[in-house]
Scaffold this motif. Structure first.
Motif, PDB file in Angstrom:
ATOM      1  N   PRO A  63      10.190  22.922 -38.480  1.00 28.14           N
ATOM      2  CA  PRO A  63      10.925  23.094 -39.360  1.00 28.14           C
ATOM      3  C   PRO A  63      11.200  24.674 -39.884  1.00 28.14           C
ATOM      4  CG  PRO A  63      10.126  21.070 -39.938  1.00 28.14           C
ATOM      5  CD  PRO A  63       9.106  21.714 -38.903  1.00 28.14           C
ATOM      6  N   LEU A  64      12.092  25.101 -40.363  1.00 31.41           N
ATOM      7  CA  LEU A  64      12.293  26.567 -40.598  1.00 31.41           C
ATOM      8  C   LEU A  64      12.693  26.886 -41.962  1.00 31.41           C
ATOM      9  CD1 LEU A  64      14.065  27.703 -37.387  1.00 31.41           C
ATOM     10  CD2 LEU A  64      11.855  27.787 -37.666  1.00 31.41           C
ATOM     11  N   ASP A 114      12.580  38.746 -38.571  1.00 29.31           N
ATOM     12  CA  ASP A 114      11.806  39.149 -37.764  1.00 29.31           C
ATOM     13  C   ASP A 114      10.540  38.363 -37.010  1.00 29.31           C
ATOM     14  OD1 ASP A 114      10.581  40.225 -39.805  1.00 29.31           O
ATOM     15  OD2 ASP A 114       9.946  41.961 -38.807  1.00 29.31           O
ATOM     16  N   ALA A 115       9.864  37.751 -38.094  1.00 30.38           N
ATOM     17  CA  ALA A 115       8.799  36.793 -37.948  1.00 30.38           C
ATOM     18  C   ALA A 115       9.350  35.652 -37.437  1.00 30.38           C
ATOM     19  CB  ALA A 115       8.060  36.718 -39.230  1.00 30.38           C
ATOM     20  N   LEU A 116      10.332  34.788 -37.820  1.00 25.26           N
ATOM     21  CA  LEU A 116      10.816  33.748 -37.314  1.00 25.26           C
ATOM     22  C   LEU A 116      11.391  34.044 -35.954  1.00 25.26           C
ATOM     23  CD1 LEU A 116      11.058  32.821 -40.191  1.00 25.26           C
ATOM     24  CD2 LEU A 116      13.093  31.616 -39.694  1.00 25.26           C
ATOM     25  N   ALA A 117      12.108  35.045 -35.786  1.00 26.15           N
ATOM     26  CA  ALA A 117      12.521  35.230 -34.319  1.00 26.15           C
ATOM     27  C   ALA A 117      11.280  35.694 -33.326  1.00 26.15           C
ATOM     28  CB  ALA A 117      13.418  36.590 -34.180  1.00 26.15           C
ATOM     29  N   HIS A 129      15.924  27.079 -22.655  1.00 24.40           N
ATOM     30  CA  HIS A 129      17.198  27.738 -22.738  1.00 24.40           C
ATOM     31  C   HIS A 129      17.897  27.524 -23.865  1.00 24.40           C
ATOM     32  CE1 HIS A 129      16.750  26.410 -18.200  1.00 24.40           C
ATOM     33  NE2 HIS A 129      16.823  27.779 -18.347  1.00 24.40           N
ATOM     34  N   GLN A 130      17.816  26.365 -24.693  1.00 26.03           N
ATOM     35  CA  GLN A 130      18.344  25.990 -26.137  1.00 26.03           C
ATOM     36  C   GLN A 130      17.161  25.441 -27.222  1.00 26.03           C
ATOM     37  OE1 GLN A 130      19.349  23.255 -27.784  1.00 26.03           O
ATOM     38  NE2 GLN A 130      18.694  21.634 -26.341  1.00 26.03           N
ATOM     39  N   ILE A 131      17.319  25.913 -28.221  1.00 24.97           N
ATOM     40  CA  ILE A 131      16.434  25.223 -29.072  1.00 24.97           C
ATOM     41  C   ILE A 131      17.290  24.612 -30.227  1.00 24.97           C
ATOM     42  CG2 ILE A 131      14.437  26.724 -28.942  1.00 24.97           C
ATOM     43  CD1 ILE A 131      15.621  28.429 -31.375  1.00 24.97           C
ATOM     44  N   GLN A 132      16.677  23.428 -30.746  1.00 24.58           N
ATOM     45  CA  GLN A 132      17.375  22.660 -31.894  1.00 24.58           C
ATOM     46  C   GLN A 132      16.544  22.877 -32.974  1.00 24.58           C
ATOM     47  OE1 GLN A 132      17.903  18.072 -32.763  1.00 24.58           O
ATOM     48  NE2 GLN A 132      18.976  18.757 -31.100  1.00 24.58           N
ATOM     49  N   VAL A 133      17.312  23.376 -33.895  1.00 22.47           N
ATOM     50  CA  VAL A 133      16.453  23.862 -35.185  1.00 22.47           C
ATOM     51  C   VAL A 133      16.900  22.945 -36.483  1.00 22.47           C
ATOM     52  CG1 VAL A 133      16.236  26.306 -34.476  1.00 22.47           C
ATOM     53  CG2 VAL A 133      18.280  25.790 -35.727  1.00 22.47           C
ATOM     54  N   ARG A 134      15.903  22.918 -37.563  1.00 26.57           N
ATOM     55  CA  ARG A 134      16.437  22.335 -38.647  1.00 26.57           C
ATOM     56  C   ARG A 134      15.572  22.880 -39.680  1.00 26.57           C
ATOM     57  NH1 ARG A 134      13.060  18.737 -41.382  1.00 26.57           N
ATOM     58  NH2 ARG A 134      10.964  18.140 -40.282  1.00 26.57           N
ATOM     59  N   PHE A 135      16.318  23.003 -40.788  1.00 26.25           N
ATOM     60  CA  PHE A 135      15.784  23.838 -42.047  1.00 26.25           C
ATOM     61  C   PHE A 135      15.565  23.121 -43.325  1.00 26.25           C
ATOM     62  CE2 PHE A 135      19.218  26.000 -39.472  1.00 26.25           C
ATOM     63  CZ  PHE A 135      18.408  27.175 -39.350  1.00 26.25           C
ATOM     64  N   ARG A 136      14.193  23.378 -44.038  1.00 28.23           N
ATOM     65  CA  ARG A 136      13.888  22.579 -45.193  1.00 28.23           C
ATOM     66  C   ARG A 136      15.166  23.019 -46.267  1.00 28.23           C
ATOM     67  NH1 ARG A 136       9.422  20.361 -46.420  1.00 28.23           N
ATOM     68  NH2 ARG A 136      11.035  19.273 -47.506  1.00 28.23           N
ATOM     69  N   PHE A 156      20.344  32.351 -40.581  1.00 32.24           N
ATOM     70  CA  PHE A 156      19.441  32.155 -39.331  1.00 32.24           C
ATOM     71  C   PHE A 156      20.621  32.660 -38.487  1.00 32.24           C
ATOM     72  CE2 PHE A 156      18.843  30.260 -35.223  1.00 32.24           C
ATOM     73  CZ  PHE A 156      17.517  30.246 -35.225  1.00 32.24           C
ATOM     74  N   GLY A 157      21.861  32.506 -38.444  1.00 26.09           N
ATOM     75  CA  GLY A 157      22.892  32.926 -37.790  1.00 26.09           C
ATOM     76  C   GLY A 157      23.064  34.495 -37.564  1.00 26.09           C
ATOM     77  N   ALA A 158      23.047  35.066 -38.947  1.00 28.70           N
ATOM     78  CA  ALA A 158      23.299  36.595 -38.906  1.00 28.70           C
ATOM     79  C   ALA A 158      21.992  37.349 -38.815  1.00 28.70           C
ATOM     80  CB  ALA A 158      23.750  36.636 -40.473  1.00 28.70           C
TER      81      ALA A 158
END
Length: 305
Positions: free
Chosen positions: A241-242, A261-264, A276-283, A297-299
């Motif tokens: 979770p992110l 930058d830390a998350l990246a 190749h692809q990550i599936q993310v989810r957010f609290r 996250f996108g920006a």
């Protein structure tokens, strides 16, 4: 650059990952989340599959499981570009011609945005209620993948002759908009990993810890090399979770938090493994907080991946 997608909230509410606000959410929330995903550069939105949850599992899993075809078709009409992933369709519960009819129509109506994720399933009572042998679910999935390759291919009259399914001279239109619908295989058991390597266009692990992921990816590479399987193959991962930024509430000890930058930096480790692809989810505590997290996250994070 690694791609990123999201398993939609609201449409499944198992206690493992559902947030409290989802219980009162509905169609409008799903539309806004899907549109946010599209604006924020997410590669796909995903929806999972259960027909009926037995009482013994209802407390943990809940009985909220939206139908994936209906849900993804609904969201296809509300979006333009984001891809539509079944993660995963338990295709052994249905005849391949029925599955093909549903998902070919979805691909046609969405103008080629379907990714068909498939898996074996795990709820015995669900199979029994539908008259399907739970003990043979692996073999059913193996043959279903082969049959679906034919039924979702270019031929209006697909043909398949197997142990469980046999059909020919039965036409289905509309055909999928895509020449080849991507078929990703879910699961992390040795059988699932082998099935993905030999039969799939991609692999969807089921929550493997990142420290175990590299070994499984290497297994896939070896299996494909030994069998001389050619063609592109998409390796996926489900991240921890992110939370973008510093939360002022308890987001759980496994959640990765901090500056973009830390998350990246943390997520780039997946790319180094060959993902190749990550599936993310957010609290999140509300739909607004979730969509804010997705947008951030996108920006701010995605460009650093």
């Amino acid at each position: 650059m690694i791609q990123y997608g999201i398993q939609l909230p609201v449409q499944s509410q198992t206690t493992i990952y559902a947030e409290a606000w989802e219980a009162a959410a509905g169609p409008g929330d799903l539309v806004e989340i899907a549109r946010t995903a599209e604006r924020a550069g997410f590669a796909y939105v995903a929806c999972c599959d259960h027909v009926a949850i037995p009482r013994r599992l209802a407390t943990a899993m809940s009985t909220v499981w939206y139908d994936p075809v209906a849900t993804l078709a609904f969201l296809a009409a509300a979006t333009e570009r984001v891809r539509l992933l079944s993660h995963v369709a338990v295709v052994g519960l249905r005849h391949p011609l029925l599955t093909a009819k549903q998902y070919a129509t979805l691909d046609h109506l969405s103008e080629g945005r379907l990714i068909l994720g498939v898996g074996a399933g795990h709820v015995r009572e669900e199979f029994e209620a539908l008259g399907v042998d739970f003990r043979r679910r692996g073999a059913l999935l193996d043959e279903s993948v082969d049959a679906l390759r034919e039924a979702l291919g270019p031929d209006e009259f697909p043909e398949h002759h197997g142990t469980f399914y046999d059909f020919q001279d039965l036409g289905q239109r509309p055909r999928p908009a895509q020449t080849r619908v991507p078929l990703w295989v879910g699961g992390s058991s040795p059988a699932a990993v082998r099935r993905a390597a030999l039969k799939g266009d991609g692999w969807l692990p089921q929550g493997d810890p990142r420290e175990q992921l590299a070994a499984r990816i290497e297994d896939i590479r070896k299996i494909r090399a030994e069998a001389a399987v050619q063609g592109p193959f998409t390796v996926g991962a489900v991240t921890e979770p992110l939370y973008v930024g510093t939360p002022d509430w308890d987001v759980g000890r496994r959640t990765i938090t901090g500056a973009p930058d830390a998350l990246a930096e943390s997520l780039r480790a997946y790319r180094a493994m060959g993902v190749h692809q990550i599936q993310v989810r957010f609290r999140s505590r509300s739909r607004a907080e979730l969509t804010d997290q997705m947008a951030a996250f996108g920006a701010e994070v995605a460009p650093l991946l």
